[in-house]
Scaffold this motif. Structure first.
Motif, short mmCIF file in Angstrom:
data_model
loop_
_atom_site.label_atom_id
_atom_site.label_comp_id
_atom_site.label_asym_id
_atom_site.label_seq_id
_atom_site.Cartn_x
_atom_site.Cartn_y
_atom_site.Cartn_z
N ASP A 38 0.73 -1.13 -0.03
CA ASP A 38 0.17 -0.27 -0.06
C ASP A 38 0.85 1.50 -0.18
N GLN A 39 2.04 1.13 0.75
CA GLN A 39 2.94 2.43 0.66
C GLN A 39 3.53 2.57 -0.60
N LYS B 127 2.08 1.65 -3.48
CA LYS B 127 1.16 2.32 -4.31
C LYS B 127 1.14 3.82 -3.92
N LYS B 128 1.16 4.51 -2.87
CA LYS B 128 0.89 5.77 -2.51
C LYS B 128 2.10 6.52 -2.91
N LEU C 72 4.12 5.69 -5.69
CA LEU C 72 3.93 5.90 -7.06
C LEU C 72 2.96 6.72 -7.59
N SER C 73 1.64 6.85 -6.89
CA SER C 73 0.73 7.51 -7.16
C SER C 73 1.00 9.08 -6.87
N ASN C 74 1.76 9.55 -5.94
CA ASN C 74 2.49 10.86 -5.74
C ASN C 74 3.19 11.15 -6.80
N ASN D 29 3.51 10.12 -9.75
CA ASN D 29 2.94 10.30 -10.99
C ASN D 29 2.08 11.70 -11.05
N ALA D 30 1.55 12.07 -9.87
CA ALA D 30 0.77 13.37 -9.68
C ALA D 30 1.75 14.31 -9.82
N ASN D 31 3.26 14.43 -9.25
CA ASN D 31 3.98 15.35 -9.45
C ASN D 31 4.47 15.47 -10.99
N LYS E 170 2.79 14.92 -13.44
CA LYS E 170 1.77 15.74 -14.49
C LYS E 170 1.63 17.14 -14.12
#
Length: 361
Positions: free
Chosen positions: A337-338, A340-341, A343-345, A347-349, A351
């Protein structure tokens, strides 16, 4: 850091009696008094002693005259020690020891000169059959006058660094005037960690932020450099180790100053430094913990960890921006879970900035 580990510093003072070692301090103090009296006696009798050694007779009367005037001479040089109740007997005993020392040196010097004269005489007899005797002035062997130079303290100015690190953040200071070179050290809610910040506020020169280098600071630096081999450019990163140094001491002895000097010198040397100036917060904020999923028996401090990562990014964001973490490395320390968080952050940065950014941890 390498220069700090090799810096010539005066030795540390003996333990203060208020730190629980009164007997040790008393022994040090007595030794210091005897040393100062010996120095004053040597300086007071140096010229008279040279004259006595050149006399052919009445030397004993001249020595007796020294005993009559030595107390007043030493008292003029050491007026504070002159108020001691046993000052007179201490000076007489000290003069007697100095004269015995001179006598011993004279005997040793005369013996060495006689040996040299015997060798020279033997050589002369072998060459031209004539005996040649030599004499040498013994006054050079009498006293080595003690050097009165006092040890000069050495300071590190963390606000004016010549070889400053290549970092815009570390080369600046915060609003309170604390150099970012020792970030996150800041003005504590109780007037500064170790009161070092208060000392800077009381300094006459407001353009400097100086830390006095002590012998213990050099010892810490030498332990780090020696064990970690961090300053050896010939060593590969895999061959470099780590040093664990425990710094202890009562409040006010200089722990904060010593560690701040190590942090500043290490960052100037180009190292990434994790600095927690207020270690007591680990205890006070340890009320919220989480079990560590990767290391049984250990617990995480998520609040402190978050603050720790923020400070690391603030002080060394430019240095770690190019570092990458593989999947194997992340799985070793993070849960799924950590990951995934993270990688999600990331990818958001990406974009938001529209620039390809490496993953930093």
């Amino acid at each position: 850091l390498q220069q700090l580990s090799e810096l010539a510093l005066p030795p540390s003072l003996s333990a203060h009696p208020g730190h629980g070692s009164p007997k040790q301090y008393a022994t040090h103090r007595k030794k210091q008094i005897r040393s100062r009296l010996k120095m004053a006696i040597q300086l007071s009798i140096h010229d008279d002693l040279q004259k006595i050694l050149k006399m052919e007779c009445d030397k004993q009367e001249a020595v007796d005259a020294l005993f009559e005037v030595i107390e007043e001479r030493v008292r003029e040089r050491e007026p504070v020690l002159g108020k001691l109740p046993e000052f007179g007997s201490m000076v007489e005993n000290g003069l007697e020891q100095v004269l015995r020392m001179v006598q011993g040196r004279m005997r040793g010097a005369a013996s060495s000169v006689n040996d040299a004269s015997g060798d020279a005489t033997q050589d002369s007899e072998n060459t031209d059959g004539e005996k040649v005797t030599t004499q040498k002035d013994h006054t050079d062997y009498v006293l080595n006058v003690v050097d009165e130079d006092v040890a000069v303290p050495v300071f590190m100015d963390v606000a004016n660094v010549k070889n400053a690190p290549n970092s815009a953040f570390l080369n600046k200071s915060n609003d309170a005037g604390i150099p970012n070179l020792i970030y996150p050290l800041n003005v504590h809610h109780r007037e500064g960690v170790g009161r070092m910040v208060e000392e800077w506020e009381l300094a006459a020169n407001k353009e400097t932020r100086r830390i006095m280098m002590r012998d213990v600071t050099k010892v810490i630096a030498s332990k780090i450099v020696g064990a970690a081999k961090c300053c050896d450019s010939a060593m590969s990163d895999s061959e470099k180790g780590a040093a664990r140094v425990l710094v202890t001491g009562k409040r006010g002895v200089g722990k904060t100053a010593a560690l701040a000097g190590i942090v500043a010198s290490a960052r100037v040397s180009g190292h990434i430094v994790v600095y927690l100036p207020d270690g007591d917060r680990l205890r006070r904020h340890g009320f919220y913990i989480e079990p560590c999923n990767h290391r049984k028996g250990l617990y995480n401090l998520p609040m402190i960890a978050q603050e720790f990562c923020e400070q690391l990014l603030t002080s060394h964001g430019d240095d770690i921006n190019t570092m990458t973490a593989s999947d194997e490395t992340m799985k070793e320390y993070l849960t799924d879970d950590q990951i995934k968080k993270v990688l999600s952050n990331a990818n958001a940065n990406e974009k938001e900035s529209e620039v390809e950014m490496p993953l930093t941890l």
